[in-house]
Design a protein around this motif. Sequence first.
Motif, PDB file in Angstrom:
ATOM      1  N   LEU A 167       2.019   2.599  -2.094  1.00 17.05           N
ATOM      2  CA  LEU A 167       1.934   3.848  -1.331  1.00 17.05           C
ATOM      3  C   LEU A 167       0.723   4.664  -1.752  1.00 17.05           C
ATOM      4  N   ALA A 168       0.516   4.800  -3.063  1.00 11.93           N
ATOM      5  CA  ALA A 168      -0.606   5.593  -3.571  1.00 11.93           C
ATOM      6  C   ALA A 168      -1.937   4.990  -3.132  1.00 11.93           C
ATOM      7  N   ARG A 209       4.458   9.836  -1.403  1.00 12.01           N
ATOM      8  CA  ARG A 209       5.896   9.526  -1.343  1.00 12.01           C
ATOM      9  C   ARG A 209       6.722  10.768  -1.063  1.00 12.01           C
ATOM     10  N   ASP A 210       6.270  11.923  -1.512  1.00 12.40           N
ATOM     11  CA  ASP A 210       7.071  13.127  -1.293  1.00 12.40           C
ATOM     12  C   ASP A 210       7.008  13.619   0.158  1.00 12.40           C
ATOM     13  N   PHE A 239      14.804   3.232  -5.135  1.00  8.66           N
ATOM     14  CA  PHE A 239      13.440   2.799  -5.456  1.00  8.66           C
ATOM     15  C   PHE A 239      12.909   3.370  -6.767  1.00  8.66           C
ATOM     16  N   VAL A 240      13.687   3.210  -7.826  1.00  6.31           N
ATOM     17  CA  VAL A 240      13.232   3.648  -9.151  1.00  6.31           C
ATOM     18  C   VAL A 240      13.114   2.478 -10.124  1.00  6.31           C
ATOM     19  N   ASP A 261       5.701   2.409  -5.120  1.00  8.44           N
ATOM     20  CA  ASP A 261       4.956   3.645  -5.357  1.00  8.44           C
ATOM     21  C   ASP A 261       3.464   3.380  -5.524  1.00  8.44           C
ATOM     22  N   GLN A 262       3.119   2.309  -6.239  1.00 11.06           N
ATOM     23  CA  GLN A 262       1.712   1.951  -6.435  1.00 11.06           C
ATOM     24  C   GLN A 262       1.029   1.655  -5.107  1.00 11.06           C
ATOM     25  N   GLY A 310      10.625  -0.585  -6.947  1.00 13.84           N
ATOM     26  CA  GLY A 310      10.304   0.786  -6.573  1.00 13.84           C
ATOM     27  C   GLY A 310       8.988   1.260  -7.164  1.00 13.84           C
ATOM     28  N   ARG A 311       8.733   0.872  -8.406  1.00 11.73           N
ATOM     29  CA  ARG A 311       7.461   1.262  -9.032  1.00 11.73           C
ATOM     30  C   ARG A 311       6.280   0.589  -8.324  1.00 11.73           C
TER      31      ARG A 311
END
Length: 202
Positions: free
Chosen positions: A74-75, A81-82, A62-63, A71-72, A67-68
């Motif tokens: 999720l935020a 994410r961690d 997911f990079v 991440d958006q 993946g980006r």
Amino acid sequence: MSDAEVVADSLGALAEAETACTRCPLYRNATQVVPGEGHRQARMMVVGEQPGDKEDLAGRPFVGPAGRLFDQVLAEAGIPRDRIFVTNAVKHFKFEPRGKRRLHRSPNAGEIDRCRWWLGQELKLVAPAVLVAMGASALRSLLGRPATIASLRGAIREIEGGTPLIATIHPSLLLRLRDAEARDRERAQFMADLQRAWQLTG
């Protein structure tokens, strides 16, 4: 490689063992294996379909563009994410060369089923409280049988062993949608699916 040959006692040992995997032919053309990564005691595990071009080159899940976007979302959903574990149903990139580009090809049932053993090892080590299946390949791997996202979305199911499962789309779908209204609607539902799963972590 037989199922009995590798029983890892840590995620690091598992990732190292995966580098030698020849369980299906996909390892032959991939740059490298892409093991799962994240919190060792994550309460939420997210399973995608397979590494893409960027993941294959980086060796991390997911990079790339999907993946980006993941991440958006999720935020925006308030999910760090961690604090989760992210992985894929298939650990090697399956592609079709097209000039200088490598076009994504979906893994077949045999490839998913052969790689399922590695996902099982991740499940044992992380022992998440909830699972999120992003896409049909992830769903097949977690259930051990074919199923559609549409048939399971919006409900909380359980895999063998009793872990709750939330089925949702893969974020790459959002990148392919041309209609802005449809994209916004799917994005909102995708976020709601992730939030529902996160709530189940307690």
